[in-house]
Design a protein around this motif. Sequence first.
Motif, PDB file in Angstrom:
ATOM      1  N   VAL A  60       0.867  -1.179   0.000  1.00 19.94           N
ATOM      2  CA  VAL A  60       0.000   0.000   0.000  1.00 19.94           C
ATOM      3  C   VAL A  60       0.902   1.227   0.000  1.00 19.94           C
ATOM      4  N   ILE A  61       0.683   2.127  -0.952  1.00 19.99           N
ATOM      5  CA  ILE A  61       1.502   3.332  -1.060  1.00 19.99           C
ATOM      6  C   ILE A  61       0.690   4.516  -0.537  1.00 19.99           C
ATOM      7  N   VAL A  62       1.243   5.236   0.442  1.00 16.28           N
ATOM      8  CA  VAL A  62       0.572   6.387   1.048  1.00 16.28           C
ATOM      9  C   VAL A  62       1.409   7.634   0.766  1.00 16.28           C
ATOM     10  N   VAL A  63       0.810   8.598   0.066  1.00 11.35           N
ATOM     11  CA  VAL A  63       1.511   9.820  -0.332  1.00 11.35           C
ATOM     12  C   VAL A  63       0.824  11.006   0.341  1.00 11.35           C
ATOM     13  N   THR A  64       1.568  11.761   1.137  1.00  6.99           N
ATOM     14  CA  THR A  64       1.011  12.927   1.822  1.00  6.99           C
ATOM     15  C   THR A  64       1.650  14.203   1.280  1.00  6.99           C
ATOM     16  N   GLY A  65       0.885  15.284   1.316  1.00  7.84           N
ATOM     17  CA  GLY A  65       1.409  16.563   0.848  1.00  7.84           C
ATOM     18  C   GLY A  65       0.367  17.647   0.965  1.00  7.84           C
ATOM     19  N   GLY A  66       0.811  18.885   1.080  1.00 10.79           N
ATOM     20  CA  GLY A  66      -0.082  20.023   1.218  1.00 10.79           C
ATOM     21  C   GLY A  66      -0.692  20.439  -0.098  1.00 10.79           C
ATOM     22  N   PRO A  67      -1.376  21.578  -0.107  1.00 13.58           N
ATOM     23  CA  PRO A  67      -2.034  22.052  -1.325  1.00 13.58           C
ATOM     24  C   PRO A  67      -1.032  22.229  -2.467  1.00 13.58           C
ATOM     25  N   GLY A  68      -1.374  21.676  -3.621  1.00 12.54           N
ATOM     26  CA  GLY A  68      -0.548  21.883  -4.796  1.00 12.54           C
ATOM     27  C   GLY A  68       0.783  21.172  -4.773  1.00 12.54           C
ATOM     28  N   SER A  69       0.976  20.198  -3.878  1.00 13.02           N
ATOM     29  CA  SER A  69       2.266  19.507  -3.800  1.00 13.02           C
ATOM     30  C   SER A  69       2.446  18.497  -4.916  1.00 13.02           C
ATOM     31  N   GLY A  70       1.417  18.308  -5.735  1.00  8.11           N
ATOM     32  CA  GLY A  70       1.552  17.413  -6.887  1.00  8.11           C
ATOM     33  C   GLY A  70       0.879  16.074  -6.728  1.00  8.11           C
ATOM     34  N   LYS A  71       0.003  15.935  -5.739  1.00 12.40           N
ATOM     35  CA  LYS A  71      -0.648  14.646  -5.528  1.00 12.40           C
ATOM     36  C   LYS A  71      -1.460  14.228  -6.750  1.00 12.40           C
ATOM     37  N   SER A  72      -2.253  15.143  -7.287  1.00  9.82           N
ATOM     38  CA  SER A  72      -3.084  14.804  -8.444  1.00  9.82           C
ATOM     39  C   SER A  72      -2.257  14.667  -9.718  1.00  9.82           C
ATOM     40  N   LEU A  73      -1.102  15.349  -9.790  1.00  8.27           N
ATOM     41  CA  LEU A  73      -0.208  15.142 -10.930  1.00  8.27           C
ATOM     42  C   LEU A  73       0.298  13.703 -10.946  1.00  8.27           C
ATOM     43  N   ILE A  74       0.658  13.208  -9.772  1.00  9.24           N
ATOM     44  CA  ILE A  74       1.109  11.820  -9.656  1.00  9.24           C
ATOM     45  C   ILE A  74      -0.005  10.881 -10.109  1.00  9.24           C
ATOM     46  N   ALA A  75      -1.217  11.160  -9.647  1.00  7.86           N
ATOM     47  CA  ALA A  75      -2.353  10.308 -10.000  1.00  7.86           C
ATOM     48  C   ALA A  75      -2.566  10.261 -11.508  1.00  7.86           C
ATOM     49  N   LEU A  76      -2.546  11.417 -12.165  1.00 11.54           N
ATOM     50  CA  LEU A  76      -2.773  11.458 -13.610  1.00 11.54           C
ATOM     51  C   LEU A  76      -1.639  10.794 -14.374  1.00 11.54           C
ATOM     52  N   HIS A  77      -0.405  11.009 -13.910  1.00 13.40           N
ATOM     53  CA  HIS A  77       0.735  10.343 -14.551  1.00 13.40           C
ATOM     54  C   HIS A  77       0.584   8.824 -14.471  1.00 13.40           C
ATOM     55  N   LEU A  78       0.212   8.326 -13.289  1.00 10.92           N
ATOM     56  CA  LEU A  78       0.067   6.872 -13.125  1.00 10.92           C
ATOM     57  C   LEU A  78      -1.093   6.324 -13.950  1.00 10.92           C
ATOM     58  N   MET A  79      -2.184   7.064 -14.031  1.00  8.88           N
ATOM     59  CA  MET A  79      -3.304   6.631 -14.866  1.00  8.88           C
ATOM     60  C   MET A  79      -2.845   6.429 -16.310  1.00  8.88           C
ATOM     61  N   SER A  80      -2.078   7.380 -16.800  1.00  9.65           N
ATOM     62  CA  SER A  80      -1.599   7.307 -18.179  1.00  9.65           C
ATOM     63  C   SER A  80      -0.601   6.164 -18.354  1.00  9.65           C
ATOM     64  N   HIS A  81       0.408   6.124 -17.497  1.00  7.14           N
ATOM     65  CA  HIS A  81       1.471   5.122 -17.631  1.00  7.14           C
ATOM     66  C   HIS A  81       0.945   3.692 -17.468  1.00  7.14           C
ATOM     67  N   LEU A  82       0.168   3.468 -16.419  1.00  8.16           N
ATOM     68  CA  LEU A  82      -0.304   2.106 -16.153  1.00  8.16           C
ATOM     69  C   LEU A  82      -1.312   1.650 -17.209  1.00  8.16           C
ATOM     70  N   GLY A  83      -2.180   2.567 -17.632  1.00  5.75           N
ATOM     71  CA  GLY A  83      -3.136   2.215 -18.677  1.00  5.75           C
ATOM     72  C   GLY A  83      -2.457   1.844 -19.976  1.00  5.75           C
ATOM     73  N   ARG A  84      -1.400   2.569 -20.323  1.00  5.89           N
ATOM     74  CA  ARG A  84      -0.671   2.281 -21.565  1.00  5.89           C
ATOM     75  C   ARG A  84       0.080   0.961 -21.490  1.00  5.89           C
ATOM     76  N   ASN A  85       0.358   0.518 -20.270  1.00  3.29           N
ATOM     77  CA  ASN A  85       1.074  -0.743 -20.091  1.00  3.29           C
ATOM     78  C   ASN A  85       0.126  -1.888 -19.722  1.00  3.29           C
ATOM     79  N   GLN A  86      -1.137  -1.721 -20.097  1.00  2.01           N
ATOM     80  CA  GLN A  86      -2.132  -2.790 -20.012  1.00  2.01           C
ATOM     81  C   GLN A  86      -2.458  -3.242 -18.588  1.00  2.01           C
ATOM     82  N   HIS A  87      -2.356  -2.315 -17.637  1.00  4.22           N
ATOM     83  CA  HIS A  87      -2.777  -2.620 -16.272  1.00  4.22           C
ATOM     84  C   HIS A  87      -4.164  -2.041 -16.033  1.00  4.22           C
TER      85      HIS A  87
END
Length: 621
Positions: free
Chosen positions: A262-289
């Motif tokens: 389980v990966i837990v990522v903490t951070g304040g406003p604008g620290s990039g949490k949703s950027l990480i989420a969108l990057h992973l959505m793109s990367h993992l989807g393209r790699n058939q996960h």
Amino acid sequence: MALLRMSARALRERSTGTALTERLAEQFRSRLFQVPSTSERNSWQNSLPALAEVLCDADLDEVEVLVEHQMPLSSLRADVVLAGSHPETGRPSYVVIELKQWREATLVPDAADLCLVGGMGNRPALHPVAQARRYCEYLEDFTALLNDTHDQISGAAYLHNAHDRDVSELLGQADGKAHLFTSTTRGEFIRYLQTRLSSLNGALEADGLLESAVKPGQQLMRAAADEIIHGGKFLLMDEQQVAASLVKRAVALSRQSDRKEVIVVTGGPGSGKSLIALHLMSHLGRNQHSVFHATGSKSFTGTLQHVVGKRNERISKLFRHFLDFRTAEKNGIDVLICDEAHRIRRRSGNSDSTSIHRSGRKQVEELIDAARVPVFLLDEHQVVCPDEMGSVKAIDETAAARGCVVRHVNLNEQFRCGGSRGYEHWVRRLLGLEPGGPVAWKPEPNFDLLVADSPQQMETHLRSQQTAGYTSRITAGLCWPWSYPRKDGTLVDDVVIGNWRRPWNVRGGRYVHGAPPSSLWATEPAGIGQIGCIYTAQGFEYAWNGTIIGPEMVWRGNGWRMVQGSCKDRNLNQASPDEFAHLTRNRYKVLLTRGLTGTVLFSTDAETQSMLRTLIPDRTP
């Protein structure tokens, strides 16, 4: 902007004793409203002299040294940026230097861009070459001076305490953009710097970098569709990349390991949490996960579905709500990305205990059970309702009870608010979320903080910014009724302050006389005409933010006083006084940190308004 600027010769001359470290510490406290950590001070004390000696041995005494150089539109800081002219072309040339006191380090198995450092336990760090390279790319992307150039900036990591044999696994990752040097290869480091910088004075080149126009970054929602469908739009930095790499590694190992990670990522406003989420959505989807993105916010999920659905309606179905996974098959999907995880509820479904949708489990249990690799991204200071229990402790305890391995990443830098980490700390001090009490605001070049004399003045300023192309919104505490539209379809002007009247954002999911539905209030241009609340503003960003502090939180004497009876939000009606105070502070922390470029404040209470004026003097729209 750098905390300190001087020539290499001056750096060497001032590196003896503690004067240089104390000067940097004072600048750190003054600009960031924080005390530098012991590790930060040790780095300045030990690493800067080592670099100064290398520069002078390379006959680069006149090169300009920018210490703790802040990235544009970010609070991330490179340890050092060297400024000078190229020895062959004479053009401006810059070298980003990452200084490490490490003595030994190894790569994390199955993750070539992560390493484990002696003395730091099992907490992975980004490979220093990857760190230097990303700083170079970031500066190229966001600095007008470096746009469309390919050889004006390069990077190097200098591990001045390490020998090659003790960091052998880290070697071999150098490329044309970034290199790694140790005490063993000090001579090679000198020769490398001599290929990038001449011995001429670098003051003009430093001026050019510091005064260069900033190329605006992409707003999250505007780039979301491109990121998911086309990929590669967002550059992850430092701990953001560490988090993404840990998730990718966990996915690769998930079908072989007997224990779930389980990966837990903490951070304040604008620290990039949703950027990480969108990057992973793109990367993992393209790699058939199989991967899903989920939140507890109707507005945030609705907006993502809307912007992505414009390009590809099928992909929009990958964006869901937490409650959609209450009956999910155990480990039925590869990755579940739980964004805004501070909004996890105690239970899914409605409050009716006989509901057929209730699984008998806590919502956090449902989310962990649903995927082979659950990912949680959260800010514990954004819990805004009594039944929200999303916290690191709750996730850790639930994961441990299920025999999971938990890995943590702390995004301790933030990108929102023009990169003004100082502003976020100023807000936390203002609201009593950090000790020490409110402090006077010190103007910054990349973020404006103003106090309006009236809501009319606030609105006039924000509308002028909107007209100039800067997305602007007004938010307020829920201290006025929130009505449904009239029978004729018009909105009710619920927010009344003197003779100024405006409606709240639309309740529901449809347009009302041109006003956007609640989920699109923050992103549609017509949202400027309504006042946003915590439920529509949380999770979003816009250039200019106006916040009206309502009568439920007023300043009296030397502290905040909560007036629960002035709050019109039924979700807080049954909260205890202590819980109400805690949640109200969190709510205003969210509202105050939505702006990328600036914030305008106004309080309906005269004494509170006076207090704000003392903290932010002579700063009126």
